[in-house]
Scaffold this motif. Structure first.
Motif, PDB file in Angstrom:
ATOM      1  N   HIS A 174     -10.399 -21.305   7.247  1.00 52.61           N
ATOM      2  CA  HIS A 174     -10.794 -20.075   6.544  1.00 52.61           C
ATOM      3  C   HIS A 174     -11.747 -20.352   5.373  1.00 52.61           C
ATOM      4  CE1 HIS A 174      -7.883 -16.785   7.962  1.00 52.61           C
ATOM      5  NE2 HIS A 174      -7.791 -17.780   8.821  1.00 52.61           N
ATOM      6  N   TYR A 187       6.447 -12.475   4.440  1.00 54.43           N
ATOM      7  CA  TYR A 187       6.735 -13.842   4.000  1.00 54.43           C
ATOM      8  C   TYR A 187       7.044 -13.872   2.506  1.00 54.43           C
ATOM      9  CZ  TYR A 187       5.965 -18.691   2.759  1.00 54.43           C
ATOM     10  OH  TYR A 187       6.122 -19.950   2.255  1.00 54.43           O
ATOM     11  N   ASN A 195      -3.804 -19.221   0.362  1.00 57.67           N
ATOM     12  CA  ASN A 195      -2.397 -19.539   0.625  1.00 57.67           C
ATOM     13  C   ASN A 195      -2.063 -19.267   2.091  1.00 57.67           C
ATOM     14  OD1 ASN A 195       0.704 -18.723  -1.137  1.00 57.67           O
ATOM     15  ND2 ASN A 195       0.191 -20.318   0.292  1.00 57.67           N
ATOM     16  N   LEU A 196      -2.665 -20.064   2.948  1.00 51.48           N
ATOM     17  CA  LEU A 196      -2.478 -19.904   4.390  1.00 51.48           C
ATOM     18  C   LEU A 196      -2.315 -21.305   4.978  1.00 51.48           C
ATOM     19  CD1 LEU A 196      -2.641 -17.508   6.429  1.00 51.48           C
ATOM     20  CD2 LEU A 196      -4.989 -18.219   6.855  1.00 51.48           C
ATOM     21  N   PRO A 213      -6.367 -13.234  -1.131  1.00 51.99           N
ATOM     22  CA  PRO A 213      -6.458 -12.515   0.164  1.00 51.99           C
ATOM     23  C   PRO A 213      -5.235 -12.715   1.065  1.00 51.99           C
ATOM     24  CG  PRO A 213      -8.321 -14.041  -0.173  1.00 51.99           C
ATOM     25  CD  PRO A 213      -7.283 -14.372  -1.193  1.00 51.99           C
ATOM     26  N   TYR A 214      -4.392 -13.697   0.746  1.00 50.83           N
ATOM     27  CA  TYR A 214      -3.199 -13.990   1.570  1.00 50.83           C
ATOM     28  C   TYR A 214      -1.971 -13.826   0.669  1.00 50.83           C
ATOM     29  CZ  TYR A 214      -7.195 -16.224   3.759  1.00 50.83           C
ATOM     30  OH  TYR A 214      -8.442 -16.464   4.276  1.00 50.83           O
ATOM     31  N   ALA A 215      -1.903 -12.688  -0.008  1.00 54.15           N
ATOM     32  CA  ALA A 215      -1.006 -12.537  -1.158  1.00 54.15           C
ATOM     33  C   ALA A 215       0.459 -12.351  -0.803  1.00 54.15           C
ATOM     34  CB  ALA A 215      -1.468 -11.354  -2.015  1.00 54.15           C
ATOM     35  N   PRO A 228       3.514 -13.251  -5.261  1.00 53.96           N
ATOM     36  CA  PRO A 228       4.107 -14.119  -6.285  1.00 53.96           C
ATOM     37  C   PRO A 228       3.118 -15.048  -6.995  1.00 53.96           C
ATOM     38  CG  PRO A 228       4.675 -14.910  -4.082  1.00 53.96           C
ATOM     39  CD  PRO A 228       4.021 -13.571  -3.901  1.00 53.96           C
ATOM     40  N   THR A 281       1.807 -15.021  13.059  1.00 52.57           N
ATOM     41  CA  THR A 281       0.748 -15.150  12.046  1.00 52.57           C
ATOM     42  C   THR A 281       1.249 -14.769  10.667  1.00 52.57           C
ATOM     43  OG1 THR A 281      -0.669 -14.292  13.795  1.00 52.57           O
ATOM     44  CG2 THR A 281      -1.654 -14.429  11.623  1.00 52.57           C
ATOM     45  N   PHE A 282       2.163 -13.796  10.631  1.00 56.04           N
ATOM     46  CA  PHE A 282       2.609 -13.325   9.315  1.00 56.04           C
ATOM     47  C   PHE A 282       3.689 -14.216   8.717  1.00 56.04           C
ATOM     48  CE2 PHE A 282       1.493  -8.804  10.979  1.00 56.04           C
ATOM     49  CZ  PHE A 282       0.142  -9.073  10.800  1.00 56.04           C
ATOM     50  N   GLY A 308      -6.207  -6.440   5.298  1.00 56.53           N
ATOM     51  CA  GLY A 308      -7.007  -6.952   6.412  1.00 56.53           C
ATOM     52  C   GLY A 308      -7.155  -8.463   6.392  1.00 56.53           C
ATOM     53  N   ASP A 309      -8.039  -8.945   7.234  1.00 60.61           N
ATOM     54  CA  ASP A 309      -8.264 -10.383   7.393  1.00 60.61           C
ATOM     55  C   ASP A 309      -9.027 -10.939   6.189  1.00 60.61           C
ATOM     56  OD1 ASP A 309      -9.131 -12.927   8.198  1.00 60.61           O
ATOM     57  OD2 ASP A 309      -9.246 -12.324  10.307  1.00 60.61           O
ATOM     58  N   GLY A 310      -8.497 -11.996   5.600  1.00 61.72           N
ATOM     59  CA  GLY A 310      -9.141 -12.595   4.437  1.00 61.72           C
ATOM     60  C   GLY A 310     -10.573 -13.019   4.715  1.00 61.72           C
ATOM     61  N   ASP A 318      -3.273  -8.570   2.194  1.00 61.73           N
ATOM     62  CA  ASP A 318      -2.629  -9.388   3.230  1.00 61.73           C
ATOM     63  C   ASP A 318      -2.909  -8.715   4.570  1.00 61.73           C
ATOM     64  OD1 ASP A 318      -0.141 -11.632   3.080  1.00 61.73           O
ATOM     65  OD2 ASP A 318      -0.258 -10.491   4.951  1.00 61.73           O
ATOM     66  N   LEU A 319      -3.011  -9.523   5.600  1.00 60.95           N
ATOM     67  CA  LEU A 319      -3.236  -8.980   6.940  1.00 60.95           C
ATOM     68  C   LEU A 319      -1.994  -8.222   7.449  1.00 60.95           C
ATOM     69  CD1 LEU A 319      -5.238  -8.932   9.326  1.00 60.95           C
ATOM     70  CD2 LEU A 319      -4.249 -11.086  10.111  1.00 60.95           C
TER      71      LEU A 319
HETATM   72  C1  LIG Z   1       2.191 -18.611   3.580  1.00 63.59           C
HETATM   73  S1  LIG Z   1       2.127 -16.886   3.363  1.00 63.59           S
HETATM   74  C2  LIG Z   1       1.767 -16.790   1.636  1.00 63.59           C
HETATM   75  C3  LIG Z   1       2.133 -15.472   1.033  1.00 63.59           C
HETATM   76  C4  LIG Z   1       2.133 -15.459  -0.495  1.00 63.59           C
HETATM   77  N1  LIG Z   1       0.868 -15.910  -1.031  1.00 63.59           N
HETATM   78  C5  LIG Z   1       3.274 -16.233  -1.065  1.00 63.59           C
HETATM   79  O1  LIG Z   1       3.050 -17.267  -1.706  1.00 63.59           O
HETATM   80  O2  LIG Z   1       4.418 -15.811  -0.922  1.00 63.59           O
HETATM   81  C6  LIG Z   1       0.607 -16.467   4.141  1.00 63.59           C
HETATM   82  C7  LIG Z   1       0.323 -14.982   4.161  1.00 63.59           C
HETATM   83  O3  LIG Z   1      -0.958 -14.782   4.772  1.00 63.59           O
HETATM   84  C8  LIG Z   1      -0.908 -13.634   5.599  1.00 63.59           C
HETATM   85  N2  LIG Z   1      -1.987 -13.789   6.586  1.00 63.59           N
HETATM   86  C9  LIG Z   1      -1.976 -14.468   7.757  1.00 63.59           C
HETATM   87  N3  LIG Z   1      -3.203 -14.446   8.321  1.00 63.59           N
HETATM   88  C10 LIG Z   1      -3.997 -13.747   7.488  1.00 63.59           C
HETATM   89  C11 LIG Z   1      -5.375 -13.400   7.511  1.00 63.59           C
HETATM   90  N4  LIG Z   1      -6.178 -13.770   8.514  1.00 63.59           N
HETATM   91  N5  LIG Z   1      -5.854 -12.679   6.476  1.00 63.59           N
HETATM   92  C12 LIG Z   1      -5.059 -12.283   5.451  1.00 63.59           C
HETATM   93  N6  LIG Z   1      -3.749 -12.576   5.395  1.00 63.59           N
HETATM   94  C13 LIG Z   1      -3.232 -13.316   6.386  1.00 63.59           C
HETATM   95  C14 LIG Z   1       0.496 -13.607   6.139  1.00 63.59           C
HETATM   96  O4  LIG Z   1       0.885 -12.319   6.508  1.00 63.59           O
HETATM   97  C15 LIG Z   1       1.307 -14.159   4.944  1.00 63.59           C
HETATM   98  O5  LIG Z   1       1.797 -13.124   4.129  1.00 63.59           O
END
Ligand SMILES: C[S@@+](CC[C@H](N)C(=O)[O-])C[C@H]1O[C@@H](n2cnc3c(N)ncnc32)[C@H](O)[C@@H]1O
Length: 360
Positions: free
Chosen positions: A289, A173, A281-282, A205-207, A211, A136-137, A260-262, A229-230
């Motif tokens: 979502h 990531y 950004n997921l 929320p998915y930071a 960046p 997931t991460f 936590g979860d977005g 970020d989760l």
């Molecule tokens: C594609 S990466 C993007 C990270 C960042 N925005 C970037 O551009 O580098 C997606 C991110 O979402 C996080 N993530 C996955 N599921 C999540 C959730 N349910 N809630 C929050 N974050 C989540 C992951 O850990 C990962 O860091």
């Protein structure tokens, strides 16, 4: 090393003769000594005084070596030829961490490869085998093969648009290849800030390590940033990076970290209806979502997202996003879905920018 001493004017003649006999050392330079040129001789070349030298002297001199021009030249000489043919032709450098994918047969010489790379690339501190992205991460499974002075940490710093980010490719990531997407997002936020006549409240929320927030924060288009970020390993890096960004910002920016979860951000009352801009950004899950993120949107807000989907499905994604927003009682002002880059033979990463309001 033995050198054949010949007058400068006939250097080329002798070079070609030595080459044709296999008596010229590859990779060693020609030494100048006054009007004479000293050509490096292999072990198999005839001794001093042999008729073949036509009276030219053979002298003992230090070899003028140029040093290897490629890391593979630094591998031990006993690496089998079939493995030499399978050596990786590319690698990625993130800060001072080198990531390389290796074919299975190369496992037995993986440490030799890493040691050769370290010796050849002075700015690299750690060499890791990259076993690909997992879970997931979306974190890479990295195996440290060799480190300078025993270093093993994969945490490092990268630069993007003149800003520094702490990253750890083994834990969180980060992709340097999406810089252009981030520049385009910053332009969307700048435009929205201009439309609203004030800096924005930006939710990410998915930071990851943050960046997406670099340009909006430092260019003065964000007044309040909420990021999280989760992945718990992301949070300390994100915090550190946001502190750096805020220090570099043109105007004051408030920062809130919320992990936590977005999808659960909607349960936090102060966030409801607050965001002028939300990053989604997921890419593997964005569509599922969206509905949970809509309650975060302010009266007039943009959502910026990325979604990986089948080729030529822009219209489906477009319809899906419109449905989600309209079901929540919002009016879609503009909606752009665009294929930005191939992800596999059948899948494509799409970019989504949608502006919506609560008005009818
Ligand atoms: C594609 S990466 C993007 C990270 C960042 N925005 C970037 O551009 O580098 C997606 C991110 O979402 C996080 N993530 C996955 N599921 C999540 C959730 N349910 N809630 C929050 N974050 C989540 C992951 O850990 C990962 O860091």
């Amino acid at each position: 090393m033995r050198h054949l001493s010949v007058p400068k004017s006939i250097t080329e003649v002798w070079l070609s003769s030595l080459r044709s006999h296999g008596w010229l050392v590859d990779g060693a330079g020609i030494t100048a000594e006054g009007e004479m040129r000293l050509l490096p001789l292999t072990e198999s070349a005839p001794p001093e005084g042999d008729d073949v030298w036509q009276g030219h002297a053979v002298l003992e001199r230090e070899a003028l070596t140029r040093g290897p021009s490629h890391w593979a030249e630094r591998l031990p000489s006993d690496v089998p030829a079939d493995l030499m043919d399978a050596l990786p032709s590319s690698y990625e450098i993130m800060g001072d961490v080198l990531l390389v994918k290796l074919e299975t047969p190369l496992k037995s010489v993986a440490v030799d490869i890493a040691t050769a790379m370290l010796a050849h690339l002075p700015n690299v501190r750690v060499v890791c085998e990259d076993h690909g992205v997992h879970g997931t991460f979306r974190v890479r499974h990295l195996e440290v093969l060799a480190g300078r002075d025993g270093a093993t940490s994969t945490q490092t710093s990268v630069r993007e648009f003149g800003l520094t980010y702490r990253v750890d490719p083994a834990k969180v990531y980060y992709s340097a290849r999406l810089g252009n997407e981030r520049r385009r997002s910053a332009a969307v936020l700048a435009e929205h800030a201009s439309a609203l006549g004030r800096p924005l409240v930006v939710f990410d929320p998915y930071a990851g390590v943050g960046p997406n927030l670099g340009l909006p924060v430092t260019e003065g288009h964000a007044a309040w940033v909420v990021a999280g970020d989760l992945n718990p390993d992301a949070m300390p890096l994100l915090q550190q990076n946001l502190e750096h960004l805020v220090d570099r910002a043109r105007s004051s920016v408030e920062v809130t970290l919320h992990g936590g979860d977005g999808r659960a951000w909607r349960e936090h009352a102060p966030f409801l209806g607050a965001a002028d801009a939300v990053f989604v950004n997921l890419p593997h899950d964005a569509a599922s979502h969206l509905a949970d993120l809509v309650p975060l949107l302010a009266d007039d807000a943009v959502m910026l997202g990325w979604s990986i989907a089948d080729r030529d499905t822009e219209a489906d994604l477009n319809a899906q996003v419109r449905d989600v927003l309209e079901a929540a009682g919002r009016r879609v002002v503009s909606l752009h879905v665009e294929a930005v880059k191939g992800y596999s033979t059948t899948l494509v990463m799409h970019r989504l920018v949608v502006r919506s309001t609560t008005g009818s």
